[in-house]
Design a protein around this motif. Structure first.
Motif, PDB file in Angstrom:
ATOM      1  N   LYS A 195      -7.100  -7.741  -0.773  1.00  0.00           N
ATOM      2  CA  LYS A 195      -7.906  -8.547  -1.222  1.00  0.00           C
ATOM      3  C   LYS A 195      -7.796  -9.546  -0.683  1.00  0.00           C
ATOM      4  CE  LYS A 195     -10.893  -4.712  -2.042  1.00  0.00           C
ATOM      5  NZ  LYS A 195      -9.778  -3.541  -2.628  1.00  0.00           N
TER       6      LYS A 195
ATOM      7  N   GLY B  42     -12.171   4.863  -2.416  1.00  0.00           N
ATOM      8  CA  GLY B  42     -12.261   4.350  -1.035  1.00  0.00           C
ATOM      9  C   GLY B  42     -11.044   4.790  -0.469  1.00  0.00           C
TER      10      GLY B  42
ATOM     11  N   VAL C 249       0.515  -1.268  -0.074  1.00  0.00           N
ATOM     12  CA  VAL C 249      -0.417  -0.235  -0.425  1.00  0.00           C
ATOM     13  C   VAL C 249       0.947   1.372   0.380  1.00  0.00           C
ATOM     14  CG1 VAL C 249      -1.974   1.359   1.751  1.00  0.00           C
ATOM     15  CG2 VAL C 249      -1.588  -1.331   0.968  1.00  0.00           C
TER      16      VAL C 249
ATOM     17  N   SER D 212      -6.986   4.949   1.041  1.00  0.00           N
ATOM     18  CA  SER D 212      -6.023   4.015   1.679  1.00  0.00           C
ATOM     19  C   SER D 212      -6.722   2.941   1.609  1.00  0.00           C
ATOM     20  CB  SER D 212      -4.902   4.295   2.310  1.00  0.00           C
ATOM     21  OG  SER D 212      -5.927   4.916   3.216  1.00  0.00           O
ATOM     22  N   GLU D 213      -7.539   3.033   1.701  1.00  0.00           N
ATOM     23  CA  GLU D 213      -8.423   1.217   2.571  1.00  0.00           C
ATOM     24  C   GLU D 213      -8.631   0.428   0.833  1.00  0.00           C
ATOM     25  OE1 GLU D 213      -9.016  -0.723   5.807  1.00  0.00           O
ATOM     26  OE2 GLU D 213      -7.887   1.223   6.485  1.00  0.00           O
ATOM     27  N   ALA D 214      -9.104   0.942  -0.012  1.00  0.00           N
ATOM     28  CA  ALA D 214      -9.316   0.473  -1.139  1.00  0.00           C
ATOM     29  C   ALA D 214      -8.018  -0.245  -1.713  1.00  0.00           C
ATOM     30  CB  ALA D 214      -9.953   0.911  -2.177  1.00  0.00           C
TER      31      ALA D 214
ATOM     32  N   LYS E  57      -5.702  -2.046  -0.390  1.00  0.00           N
ATOM     33  CA  LYS E  57      -5.179  -3.026   0.314  1.00  0.00           C
ATOM     34  C   LYS E  57      -5.602  -3.538  -0.184  1.00  0.00           C
ATOM     35  CE  LYS E  57      -5.398  -1.169   5.059  1.00  0.00           C
ATOM     36  NZ  LYS E  57      -5.449  -1.540   6.198  1.00  0.00           N
TER      37      LYS E  57
END
Length: 121
Positions: free
Chosen positions: A61, A53, A12, A55-57, A59
């Motif tokens: 998945k 989204g 990230v 910085s969370e987007a 990451k």
């Protein structure tokens, strides 16, 4: 650019640095991609995800279908096994008691039997 035969993974922080570099400097996306040895489309995807989204987007998945069954620890498995074995033992003792009662009733029927004297009308 070289051809790659393996999938690269980016953390990230790296993605955020590339996006920050693109947004703060007045440079085209293709030049940013060339300077970081990436494809323009990859930076475009990261930028779109970041705008939607944060910085969370960015990451990674999990891949694949999520598990329907929860992960059970050995301790939980032992508790369930103990509970089931206790239940089986209780059912066996109840079955033994019911069988003894049935046998007693069978013997009493043979000894005392139905009454043989009936009133004639």
């Amino acid at each position: 650019m070289k051809l790659r035969h393996f999938k690269r993974k980016f953390n990230v922080d790296f993605k955020l640095r590339v996006i920050n570099y693109y947004l703060n400097n007045d440079i085209s996306m293709s030049k940013v991609a060339a300077s970081h040895n990436l494809l323009c489309s990859q930076i475009s995807i990261w930028l779109k995800l970041f705008m939607e989204g944060g910085s969370e987007a960015l990451k990674p998945k999990k891949k694949g279908r999520p598990s329907k069954m929860s992960k059970m620890t050995k301790k939980d498995a032992r508790k369930i096994l103990k509970k089931e074995s206790d239940e089986i033992a209780a059912l066996k003792s109840e079955l033994r008691q019911v069988k003894m009662e049935r046998d007693i009733l069978k013997k009493s029927l043979t000894l005392f039997g139905p009454s043989k004297t009936r009133r004639k009308q």
